[in-house]
Design a protein around this motif. Structure first.
Motif, mmCIF file in Angstrom:
data_model
loop_
_atom_site.group_PDB
_atom_site.id
_atom_site.type_symbol
_atom_site.label_atom_id
_atom_site.label_comp_id
_atom_site.label_asym_id
_atom_site.label_seq_id
_atom_site.Cartn_x
_atom_site.Cartn_y
_atom_site.Cartn_z
ATOM 1 N N LYS A 90 41.684 32.007 45.721
ATOM 2 C CA LYS A 90 42.886 32.734 45.321
ATOM 3 C C LYS A 90 43.576 33.252 46.582
ATOM 4 C CE LYS A 90 41.993 32.402 40.882
ATOM 5 N NZ LYS A 90 42.824 31.561 39.998
ATOM 6 N N TYR A 149 51.691 35.606 39.340
ATOM 7 C CA TYR A 149 51.002 36.078 38.129
ATOM 8 C C TYR A 149 50.837 34.956 37.116
ATOM 9 C CZ TYR A 149 50.123 39.236 34.134
ATOM 10 O OH TYR A 149 49.588 39.877 33.051
ATOM 11 N N ASP A 161 48.502 31.967 37.938
ATOM 12 C CA ASP A 161 47.088 32.264 38.133
ATOM 13 C C ASP A 161 46.659 32.104 39.596
ATOM 14 O OD1 ASP A 161 44.694 33.113 36.984
ATOM 15 O OD2 ASP A 161 43.947 31.077 36.704
ATOM 16 N N PHE A 204 43.514 38.778 40.018
ATOM 17 C CA PHE A 204 43.811 39.835 39.047
ATOM 18 C C PHE A 204 42.954 41.077 39.295
ATOM 19 C CE2 PHE A 204 45.282 36.033 36.731
ATOM 20 C CZ PHE A 204 46.582 36.427 36.464
ATOM 21 N N LEU A 221 35.726 36.768 38.477
ATOM 22 C CA LEU A 221 37.056 36.267 38.165
ATOM 23 C C LEU A 221 37.596 36.958 36.930
ATOM 24 C CD1 LEU A 221 39.227 34.253 38.980
ATOM 25 C CD2 LEU A 221 38.094 32.535 37.547
ATOM 26 N N LEU A 222 38.661 37.732 37.121
ATOM 27 C CA LEU A 222 39.293 38.429 36.010
ATOM 28 C C LEU A 222 40.501 37.631 35.532
ATOM 29 C CD1 LEU A 222 39.167 42.086 37.392
ATOM 30 C CD2 LEU A 222 37.540 40.956 35.872
ATOM 31 N N THR A 223 41.104 38.080 34.463
ATOM 32 C CA THR A 223 42.282 37.435 33.908
ATOM 33 C C THR A 223 43.384 38.461 33.737
ATOM 34 O OG1 THR A 223 41.664 37.874 31.603
ATOM 35 C CG2 THR A 223 40.782 35.858 32.611
ATOM 36 N N ALA A 224 44.566 37.987 33.350
ATOM 37 C CA ALA A 224 45.672 38.908 33.101
ATOM 38 C C ALA A 224 45.300 39.914 32.019
ATOM 39 C CB ALA A 224 46.910 38.125 32.688
ATOM 40 N N GLU A 225 44.467 39.487 31.064
ATOM 41 C CA GLU A 225 44.089 40.359 29.947
ATOM 42 C C GLU A 225 43.030 41.376 30.339
ATOM 43 O OE1 GLU A 225 44.269 36.981 29.742
ATOM 44 O OE2 GLU A 225 46.229 37.050 28.740
ATOM 45 N N THR A 226 42.181 41.053 31.333
ATOM 46 C CA THR A 226 41.074 41.951 31.684
ATOM 47 C C THR A 226 41.285 42.689 33.002
ATOM 48 O OG1 THR A 226 39.866 40.167 32.813
ATOM 49 C CG2 THR A 226 39.439 40.487 30.456
ATOM 50 N N GLN A 227 42.430 42.482 33.666
ATOM 51 C CA GLN A 227 42.621 43.048 35.005
ATOM 52 C C GLN A 227 42.578 44.571 35.037
ATOM 53 O OE1 GLN A 227 46.648 42.597 36.657
ATOM 54 N NE2 GLN A 227 47.379 42.008 34.637
#
Length: 475
Positions: free
Chosen positions: A214, A254, A257, A261, A279-285
């Motif tokens: 990333k 954003y 990806d 995040f 590794l996080l996501t937009a939902e878990t950031q």
């Protein structure tokens, strides 16, 4: 009028940011190079009568930077007859606490500080002592400090009221080992080309993504490079094309990806400096019911065994060496610093004397010790492992130094070059609020909450309602 100034101070000064400019000043605010031969050069070698002076008494220092705790300890070590009580206050609370104390008639603290965007309002509120007057005669020391730093510490009339011990231009701190694997070079000049503009940053992000990395821990890493123009010009809101281009950059970072995040300043953000991060996501950031991103131990327990990723770069001012120092762990020695797409800057602690202090003579000795004393600057370079001081004799002395922690890079030379591009005239008292409103618009777009048109229109609404005195031309 006083109430109005205080109200402005409270509204505008709640958080800290920016750092600032180039320019020369004469005695009414301007540097006069003819003074160089007769100006005292405050040194820590104890050879001058000033250095031999025995200091005694107590000082109370209020600061929003923990650095000054270390400066105070060193000051007491050099001056055993002095007791310094240093109180570190959270940036969000600092302006209110200072205002309450000084307008309430308190004579402590003796030393107060501010970050650049706080200073204009604090100066107008009458909190900082005039350092141009005797016995301080601050202009005698003007040639010893980097120009833009000296200018930041002046009020609108050119009166010196605060001085900083550091310069804070911004750059990208990058992993040299990842650079070698992906780009076959870790040379700072070559890596700077990968960040030369917003379009290239996205291309670099895609290349890293294809290689399994990333580009950034968060999409906030580009905040210090969000544009190189003033938000307000002649009383009119100014939104140039670079602001829109920056908006598009953030949205694509954003939505494509490209980041980990890892919310800035949260546990995963710091963890990514050490190496692999869950590794996080937009939902878990921002965390979940079972995962607290603000607590390192809780975050580690909640993400044990999860897929990880490594991060290439962080966007930080020069004081980022302190953040990296305390958090890189096993990646120490694997970092370099590259230039960004514009001359970014952020933060910086400016030290002054409270007008209400009853210990102003001792407070001035402390201020000089922290900002104008060569021995202190030499000590701080070692203590901080590379923070970039504003004291020109020390900068010149160390210009060719190679920082082995950063692959032998000449960091002082690099930061000085970046500082030359900083234009303090572009910084206004409106920047924090307008920048936050623009950031909110970006967030609404990238998350799909609003269309670009809707978000920008709301931005204009916020500016108009917050600053009715500004002219807003909707585009």
């Amino acid at each position: 009028m006083k109430a109005k100034k205080v109200l402005i101070f409270l509204l505008v000064s709640m958080l800290t940011i920016f750092m600032i400019a180039c320019g020369s000043k004469d005695n009414s605010g301007k540097k006069d190079d003819s003074q160089a031969d007769k100006t005292p050069t405050t040194s820590g070698d104890n050879t001058s009568s000033e250095a031999d002076k025995t200091l005694e008494g107590k000082l109370v220092v209020w600061t929003l930077a923990s650095d000054l705790q270390q400066f105070s300890e060193y000051f007491m070590e050099k001056n055993p007859g002095v007791e310094v009580e240093t109180v570190v206050i959270a940036p969000a609370d600092y302006p209110t606490k200072v205002q309450s104390a000084l307008l309430g008639g308190e004579t402590e603290p003796d030393i107060i500080v501010g970050e650049p965007q706080m200073l204009e309002d604090m100066f107008e509120a009458g909190f900082f002592e005039d350092l141009n007057q005797a016995p301080y005669n601050a202009q005698d020391y003007a040639h010893l400090i980097v120009d833009y730093v000296w200018e930041v510490g002046q009020d609108k009339d050119g009166i010196q009221r605060a001085i900083s011990y550091q310069i804070t231009p911004a750059g990208f701190f990058y992993r040299r080992d990842i650079a070698q694997k992906v780009f076959n070079t870790d040379d700072p000049d070559e890596i700077s080309k990968l960040f030369k503009d917003y379009k290239t940053i996205l291309e670099t992000a895609e290349t890293l993504k294809q290689a399994g990395y990333k580009i950034f821990a968060s999409d906030a890493e580009t905040n210090y490079f969000s544009g190189d123009s003033a938000w307000v010009i002649d009383g009119t809101l100014n939104v140039d094309q670079a602001r829109y281009d920056y908006m598009d950059l953030c949205v694509q970072l954003y939505q494509n990806d490209y980041t980990a995040f890892a919310s800035q300043w949260a546990a995963p953000w710091y963890q990514a400096m050490k190496g692999p991060v869950p590794l996080l996501t937009a939902e878990t950031q921002w965390g979940t019911d079972d995962m607290n991103i603000w607590d390192a131990e809780s975050f580690a327990a909640a993400t044990e065994g999860k897929e990880t990723v490594e991060v290439f770069a962080y966007g930080l001012p020069a004081w980022g060496v302190l953040t990296m120092r305390d958090n890189v762990g096993e990646t120490a020695g694997k970092w370099g610093v590259a230039a960004g797409p514009s001359y970014g800057f952020g933060g910086g602690t400016f030290i002054g004397i409270s007008q209400a202090s009853k210990r102003k003579e001792l407070a001035w000795e402390y201020l000089k010790f922290c900002t104008l004393t060569e021995d202190t600057m030499e000590w701080w370079i070692v203590k901080s492992e590379g923070d970039t001081v504003s004291y020109i004799p020390t900068l010149e002395k160390h210009a060719e130094d190679k920082n082995e922690i950063y692959g032998g890079q000449q960091l002082y030379k690099f930061w000085l070059e970046q500082a030359k591009g900083i234009d303090y005239s572009k910084v206004t008292r409106y920047d924090k609020a307008i920048g936050d409103a623009w950031g909110a618009a970006i967030t609404a777009i990238k998350t799909g909450e609003k269309t670009k048109e809707e978000a920008i229109n709301e931005f204009y609404d916020v500016v108009e309602s917050t600053f009715p005195e500004l002219k807003v031309n909707r585009e």
